[in-house]
Design an enzyme around this catalytic site. Sequence first.
Site, PDB file in Angstrom:
ATOM      1  N   GLU A 104       0.439  -1.233   0.493  1.00  0.00           N
ATOM      2  CA  GLU A 104      -0.073   0.441  -0.105  1.00  0.00           C
ATOM      3  C   GLU A 104       0.852   0.845  -0.092  1.00  0.00           C
ATOM      4  O   GLU A 104       1.639   0.800   0.316  1.00  0.00           O
ATOM      5  CB  GLU A 104      -0.640   0.158   1.072  1.00  0.00           C
ATOM      6  N   GLY A 105       0.530   2.461  -0.335  1.00  0.00           N
ATOM      7  CA  GLY A 105       0.402   3.590  -0.058  1.00  0.00           C
ATOM      8  C   GLY A 105       0.512   4.733  -0.212  1.00  0.00           C
ATOM      9  O   GLY A 105      -0.761   4.774   0.769  1.00  0.00           O
ATOM     10  N   ASP A 117      13.248   1.250 -11.129  1.00  0.00           N
ATOM     11  CA  ASP A 117      13.485   0.559  -9.356  1.00  0.00           C
ATOM     12  C   ASP A 117      13.598  -0.832  -9.846  1.00  0.00           C
ATOM     13  O   ASP A 117      13.154  -1.730  -9.763  1.00  0.00           O
ATOM     14  CB  ASP A 117      12.296   1.121  -8.973  1.00  0.00           C
TER      15      ASP A 117
END
Length: 862
Positions: free
Chosen positions: A577-578, A718
């Site tokens: 989650e963020g 990333d």
Amino acid sequence: MDIFSCFLQVAYEEISYFPQRVCRYPLGMSGGQIQDEDISASSQWSETTAARYGRLDFEEGDGAWCPEMSVEPDNVKEFLQIDLRSLHFITLVGTQGRHAGGMGNEFAQMYKIKYSRDGSRWISWRNRQGKQVIEGNRNAYDIVLKDLEPPIIARFVRFMPVTDHSMNVCMRVELYGCEWLDGLVSYNAPVGEQMTLPTYPVYLNDSVYDGAIIYRCVMTEGLGQLTDGVCGLDDFALSHVYNVWPGYDYVGWNNESFPSEYVEIMFEFDRIRNFTTMKVHCNNMFSWHVKTFRQVVCYFRSESDWEATPLTFSPVMDEKNPSARFVTVNLANHMASAIKCQFYFADAWMLFSEITFQSGLIWLIQGRTSSYVHILSASLKSVSACFLEENPTHKVDDSNTRILIGCLVAIIFILVAIIVIILWRQVWQKMLEKASRRMLDDELTASLSTQSETFVYNHNQSNTTSEQESNSTYERIFPLGPDYQEPSRLLSKLPEFAQSSEESAATSTSASKSTTTTVVQDGVPHYAEADIVNLQGVTGSNTYAIPAVTMDLLSGKDVAVEEFPRKLLTFKEKLGEGQFGEVHLCEAEGMQEFMNKEFLFDISEDQPVLVAVKMLRSDANKNARNDFLKEIKIMSRLKDPNIIRLLAVCIYSDPLCMITEYMENGDLNQFLSRHEPEGQLALLSNAPTVSFNNLCYMATQIASGMKYLSSLNFVHRDLATRNCLVGKNYTIKIADFGMSRNLYSGDYYRIQGRAVLPIRWMSWESILLGKFTTASDVWAFGVTLWEILNFCKEQPYSQLTDEQVIENTGEFFRDQKRQIYLPQPVLCPDSLYKIMLSCWRRNTKERPSFQEIHRALLEIQP
């Protein structure tokens, strides 16, 4: 009617039709109101033909702006740019060549216009027939004025000369219009539909919408016919504009396409405003089953949350008069920066041609004094006519004249007082905006995926931010524009960095120059003009950085992905989650029916499919929501066996979801950490093993996936084992979930407790210069390969603290042979370690491409 009431009526009408009647005065190129620092260009022939000399009817310098090189056909790259400092409604442009007292004879025979409301997304202007090129000058003397049909709403405008043969051009320009008082920066709405009449079809689409169109059904992040200042005719099958199709003036929807019985339109504004009314111009040809809306329900958002209690308004329905009309909705002085309105159908069709908003005292919000004077002058003239019209039988004698003059003088004094109050309110409001902006700054996270910023913690700040504002281990790289060009100076607390080598000095010099050419640097295109589209990930995590050139190509294509029924999703586990959403592991029933033939599942159709569901929170901000839709478009285009694929979406209602593949063995980091290399130790511990050949096979697949992304000029930013998923038979697919998982929070370095950066996988230029390219992805691949051959038992540079990792990047920069490399893993042969070391070369041009890495890994595999 008394004189003051007459004045208010005239003033209100002037403002309601502001774009059409009074929006044609020069904005300051010829008059000098636009300052020199707000005029820039891609290049200049000499100092005396710089951008500041590109003012219409001026003869300073050598008489005009002239680009450095001659303009070539099919290579539109030179431009003259004007910053108006605020949004303006621009209806007319003027151009002129270079005469210079008979010394010059250069002019632009044709040109294009690009514009932007925020300085990051540039839009190519097209006329109502879709043509971009505008006819310019035929000599160096005359001023040529061209109406912009449709007009544009923008802060930044670029004039781009076009030629059909190689020639030298020079330009002087002017913009005509007025400040955009509505403050509306975009509206999101369903795409208009086609109505079939007995004689011909009527196309009710928003043909001049300048935002994105998702799935050919949702318009987002743009403005169009609802704000072009043109009200449709009573007969919607006709048009004010010649040479266009029937229905052009209107955007329309059929109730059969909306089971909820309403059309939802969301309006985004430049700031929080006090809204008084909304005027919606509707068609009412009830004989063709077209009526105004029977009810509208409006929700207001002032900060981040929508107000719980909406405003409801029901207009009086008219089934006697088929004329088109404005329906005025009282917004009851709600304070908001966004309004979401649900317009309910009264019949089969609902057609709108214009929507305007009044906030404050109609025209008394954010305008130039010249705008007020212009309106005041027009209004006073109209008042005089209005007064005399109200007294047609009276002879105008001296006494009546004195009364009229006295009334007009009194009104002038009242208006002057109002303007003073307005200006005071503007100053006060700007102070509040600065204070609120400072509060917002404290809440922002500068992550790798922050939209249109590179390691930036100030949202929408200018480059004038002082260097002393940061006290972290190293200074942030301030906004460089979306092309990741090198900054004009190295902002680092490492003292030796400041011009410590001839290379850094050269870098600073080259970066300070303004250029629009596509520079191929480090083997990766940098788009100085076309922007890089950086999307905020759902969970605050990285998504791909994509050249806007590529994004523009994508936007012209349909997205071949279907809506999936939510009820068929069974949530199994939260993966992460963020800030803006969550990622869930789910089982999807009947997914096979929604898949293209290229998707092959090795399970029967009656068994559920394991999927990952990215879910956007319903209260997510506008940028996150728009980026989510863009990410769907991008993901739908990625078709490679080693890249996670988008399977389906749920976007017809909140929360928005995208459904992607998920591999049954989870991410590569966890997979390898549970395994051991083949050998005696594994036999004694009875642990599952992975052979060296399979390690190489997995690494080769990652290189193959990255080769595909780099071929599209996509930059992942990333890449790590945590972002690679493992399927059956050691199949690998690259994803982007890693940063959203608490499990990997230790892999990200936090700045001031908020920003998160995967510094142990980042190249030195990404950390110090904020520069992300395919070459920096190659660096991260070398670290990922190191992880694989260590079975993810150890974090990269585990012997160094985060601060020491950053200091080590300084050693790479100084290149004094004191930098620390990751050590050669025990299982790693020299050939593989050479590949790693080549990925970590100081000079980005010397690093291998993913094509070369992939070829080398194939040769190593037995």
